[in-house]
Design an enzyme around this catalytic site. Structure first.
Site, mmCIF file in Angstrom:
data_model
loop_
_atom_site.group_PDB
_atom_site.id
_atom_site.type_symbol
_atom_site.label_atom_id
_atom_site.label_comp_id
_atom_site.label_asym_id
_atom_site.label_seq_id
_atom_site.Cartn_x
_atom_site.Cartn_y
_atom_site.Cartn_z
ATOM 1 N N ARG A 113 -18.806 -79.489 19.299
ATOM 2 C CA ARG A 113 -19.985 -79.813 18.481
ATOM 3 C C ARG A 113 -19.989 -81.287 18.197
ATOM 4 N NH1 ARG A 113 -19.589 -75.638 13.430
ATOM 5 N NH2 ARG A 113 -17.547 -76.559 13.167
ATOM 6 N N ASN A 151 -25.780 -80.039 10.918
ATOM 7 C CA ASN A 151 -24.710 -79.274 10.285
ATOM 8 C C ASN A 151 -23.517 -80.182 10.083
ATOM 9 O OD1 ASN A 151 -23.690 -76.469 9.494
ATOM 10 N ND2 ASN A 151 -22.057 -77.217 10.829
ATOM 11 N N GLU A 152 -23.122 -80.328 8.834
ATOM 12 C CA GLU A 152 -21.932 -81.112 8.481
ATOM 13 C C GLU A 152 -21.937 -82.477 9.177
ATOM 14 O OE1 GLU A 152 -18.484 -78.547 8.950
ATOM 15 O OE2 GLU A 152 -18.863 -77.728 6.972
ATOM 16 N N GLU A 324 -21.889 -72.801 2.691
ATOM 17 C CA GLU A 324 -20.851 -71.962 3.303
ATOM 18 C C GLU A 324 -19.736 -71.782 2.278
ATOM 19 O OE1 GLU A 324 -19.537 -73.592 7.061
ATOM 20 O OE2 GLU A 324 -21.583 -74.147 7.607
ATOM 21 N N TRP A 332 -9.677 -71.473 14.076
ATOM 22 C CA TRP A 332 -10.276 -71.587 15.400
ATOM 23 C C TRP A 332 -9.269 -71.007 16.389
ATOM 24 C CZ3 TRP A 332 -12.893 -76.964 16.588
ATOM 25 C CH2 TRP A 332 -14.006 -77.123 15.751
ATOM 26 N N GLU A 374 -14.604 -69.896 17.449
ATOM 27 C CA GLU A 374 -14.329 -69.438 16.081
ATOM 28 C C GLU A 374 -14.135 -67.927 15.978
ATOM 29 O OE1 GLU A 374 -17.253 -71.068 13.414
ATOM 30 O OE2 GLU A 374 -16.238 -72.999 13.416
HETATM 31 C C1 GAL Z 1 -17.790 -75.223 8.880
HETATM 32 C C2 GAL Z 1 -18.995 -75.243 9.811
HETATM 33 C C3 GAL Z 1 -19.337 -73.855 10.303
HETATM 34 C C4 GAL Z 1 -18.113 -73.176 10.810
HETATM 35 C C5 GAL Z 1 -17.066 -73.136 9.708
HETATM 36 C C6 GAL Z 1 -15.783 -72.468 10.143
HETATM 37 O O1 GAL Z 1 -17.199 -76.458 8.767
HETATM 38 O O2 GAL Z 1 -20.121 -75.785 9.199
HETATM 39 O O3 GAL Z 1 -20.292 -73.947 11.336
HETATM 40 O O4 GAL Z 1 -17.652 -73.885 11.899
HETATM 41 O O5 GAL Z 1 -16.757 -74.451 9.322
HETATM 42 O O6 GAL Z 1 -15.059 -73.248 11.067
#
Ligand code: GAL
Length: 691
Positions: A113, A151-152, A324, A332, A374
């Protein structure tokens, strides 16, 4: 539509859902099961660019039309993500210039990503097009309630070295300095013969021998990355604002490096979002952190350290969203990160977010993905899709929020704040002296505040802020602000004049905005306020005994670093160094200005010295007339319309005893409570003070 400060009308529980990961036949039962657990919002689409644009310029919206229509039918709200964190394969293949590169200039492969850069004109154009297409098509959909940008931002990497970044860096510098002469001066390029004679000679700080970077160039590089990320976010926000419905919000998720998140929120977002994963405290990251900072498990903050992160989010946006929230073990396929939440922790961590300022909590993710990087990052449900204890706990959390609804929109109350600003955060990274001091010190201050039950905010000092914004704080600690500007010094002076207490540590005020050390005694622009001059300063000599001070007979180490203070005539010396060749030199001073005072501590902030400073400034015993608590229980006070609410969180696997000195109403049970009470392992109590 203009930027708004979005407030959730009532506590809302959400979940991250990826319709594209599942057989469509599952959608309806998934939504029904969410709703029966009290989940009323889903976040979707942030990685689904190819579903809407499978080929360049060919748009297909039917898949998500069907999903959104189903959400509407079920009365499920939707937060729609812009998919720019994961560009499609066709884009990277056709336009490799969109890829980011490492600091050797080697481009990242497509995949994973965030492998793109913010400055490629092609990438920006493709992003503009997909965001416009999505906003145009889905913006008015009645199920949609808000939008998440990317995202992030700056997660995965906050370093950029593509050719597009090289070109953009030069433009950034031309705008900033106007002339090469000015840039050469600001970067001190006469040192080591780095003088530039043509803009084209300038490159991003990359692969250099022996870590011999030019510090002023690196400071500008971090500012440049921040600028690039902020412009990228702003570009998307502007498009979204043209199409979305009035009242819908724009957010993004996370605090990552090399971004002035405060500024990004101010200019682009209606509400700031954060991703809270408290079990990172127990994963591999934790061990790295412990080695780096010497701060960790033994001191007992563990998952409670997330309270510090949430307080940093609150500094950006007092009423924020958790996009989240950890609901399962985090790993992972290539990294083991965090264990499974123990029964009680999903509720505890959800309430930790609420206690610190979230009015919306969205769990990550509905069901564990059976494939991909993931596949070990567990959601609420496991691969087998069976009802489980984690879903039961999410349901309990949603029921709890209904019972404490009067707290929604209430304000966190803190008498203490840790001050920070983006320039000094960047400087602390560039300059190893500060790298060693700054972050552990912030953590120590926050830790001591937690252990002493002194609610603690962070505040971003910005040039546009008014001193009155700082009035709510009895005490501000600005641990080591190396870089000081006239504007910032003025705001701090006004804060003290108005009655505040400012505490500064060693290595304050000795650099200018470029990170150079002007020919002046430290703390430079802060000298009038501290009433001191730093005569000499240096690290604790490894071959010599540790310097210390005596405060009320207690021996306290002046750890790592010591500024030797020379007090002015009106400056009170509270302690002098002992046990070192500079024994007798002032170490801790107080100087009054107007109605307040500035305490100058010549060393670093360890827990023992902080405890004394808390006593000295009247922070200790903040809740003494209301409640007695063991260290392991966190307390948060929130107020609304004259009502005082208290949230107590027990992070320990053992029961804890508390004593209430005032009559309270237990908001979950509806009973009146007073005197001794037991809080069970991981339990949360929410109480309102009875008048
Ligand atoms: C966050 C991310 C999610 C997912 C989660 C778990 O940092 O925004 O998309 O990757 O971690 O790894």
């Amino acid at each position: 539509m203009k930027k708004q400060n979005y407030m959730w009308p009532s506590y809302t529980v959400g979940v991250c859902y990826y319709p594209e990961h599942w057989d469509e036949a599952l959608w309806e039962s998934d939504l029904d099961r969410m709703l029966s657990a009290g989940i009323t919002a889903v976040r979707v689409f942030e990685f689904a660019w190819s579903i809407a644009e499978p080929e360049e310029g060919v748009f297909q919206f039917e898949f998500f039309d069907r999903f959104l229509d189903l959400c509407l039918k079920k009365n499920m709200k939707v937060i729609f993500g812009t998919p720019t964190a994961t560009p499609p394969a066709w884009l990277s293949a056709k336009y490799p210039e969109v890829l980011n590169a490492d600091n050797n200039g080697i481009p990242y492969e497509h995949g994973a990503r965030r492998h793109y850069n913010y400055n490629s004109p092609v990438y920006k154009e493709k992003c503009r097009r997909i965001v416009t297409a999505l906003a145009e098509h889905f913006g008015k959909h009645p199920a949609v309630c808000g939008w998440q940008i990317d995202n992030e931002i700056n997660c995965e990497t906050d370093d950029f070295h593509s050719e597009a970044d090289q070109a953009a860096f030069r433009i950034y510098l031309q705008k900033k300095y106007q002339s090469l002469a000015e840039l050469n001066r600001a970067w001190g390029t006469v040192f080591w013969n780095q003088t530039y004679t043509d803009w084209e000679q300038i490159r991003l700080p990359g692969h250099v021998l022996n870590r011999g970077w030019n510090p002023h160039q690196r400071l500008d590089y971090i500012r440049f990355v921040s600028d690039s990320a902020r412009s990228f976010c702003f570009m998307q926000a502007e498009i979204l604002r043209r199409f979305i419905k009035p009242g819908d919000f724009i957010t993004t998720n996370g605090i990552f490096g090399h971004i002035d998140n405060y500024a990004m929120n101010e200019e682009s977002l209606d509400i700031f979002g954060y991703d809270s994963y408290p079990n990172f405290a127990f994963g591999l990251n934790h061990r790295d952190h412990l080695q780096k900072t010497g701060f960790g498990l033994e001191e007992g903050l563990n998952d409670r350290r997330w309270s510090m992160h949430l307080s940093e989010v609150r500094a950006i946006c007092p009423h924020f969203a958790i996009l989240e929230q950890q609901a399962g073990a985090g790993s992972w396929i290539s990294r083991m990160e965090g264990p499974m939440p123990i029964p009680g922790q999903i509720m505890l961590w959800g309430m930790q977010s609420i206690a610190h300022g979230a009015d919306f909590v969205s769990f990550f993710r509905w069901r564990t993905c059976p494939f991909g990087t993931e596949m070990y990052w567990h959601g609420i449900l496991d691969y087998d899709n069976q009802y489980n204890r984690r879903l039961a706990e999410v349901g309990d959390f949603a029921s709890m929020l209904k019972k404490i609804e009067p707290l929604c929109g209430s304000d966190y109350q803190a008498p203490l704040a840790i001050v920070k600003d983006f320039d000094n955060m960047a400087d602390a990274e560039v300059d190893v002296w500060h790298g060693r001091l700054d972050y552990p010190d912030e953590e120590n201050i926050y830790c001591q505040a937690q252990l002493s039950h002194v609610p603690c905010d962070f505040v971003y000092l910005s040039d546009t802020m008014e001193a009155a914004d700082l009035d709510p704080y009895k005490v501000l600690i600005y641990p080591h602000p190396a870089i000081m500007t006239g504007e910032k010094a003025k705001i701090l002076t006004q804060y003290v004049e108005r009655g505040g207490t400012l505490i500064l540590g060693c290595r304050s005020g000795y650099k200018d905005e470029n990170g150079q050390c002007p020919m002046k005694s430290a703390p430079g622009l802060l000298s009038d306020l501290t009433g001191t001059r730093v005569k000499e300063s240096g690290f604790q000599h490894p071959a010599m005994p540790d310097a210390f001070i005596l405060l009320d007979g207690l021996k306290i180490e002046a750890s790592v670093f010591q500024d030797h203070l020379e007090p002015g005539q009106e400056t009170e010396v509270l302690a002098r160094y002992q046990g070192a060749w500079f024994t007798g030199t002032a170490a801790l001073t107080r100087h009054r200005t107007g109605k307040g005072s500035c305490i100058h501590w010549g060393s670093t902030f360890t827990l023992p010295v902080l405890k004394k400073l808390f006593d000295m400034t009247g922070l200790s015993g903040h809740f003494d007339d209301i409640i007695s608590l063991p260290e392991s229980v966190e307390i948060a006070e929130r107020t609304k319309d004259g009502r005082r609410f208290f949230i107590l969180l027990n992070y320990m696997p053992e029961a804890q005893e508390i004593v209430l000195h005032r009559h309270m109403k237990d908001m979950v049970r509806g009973t009146s409570v007073f005197g001794k009470r037991i809080i069970h392992p991981f339990q949360v109590l929410v109480m309102e003070k009875e008048s």
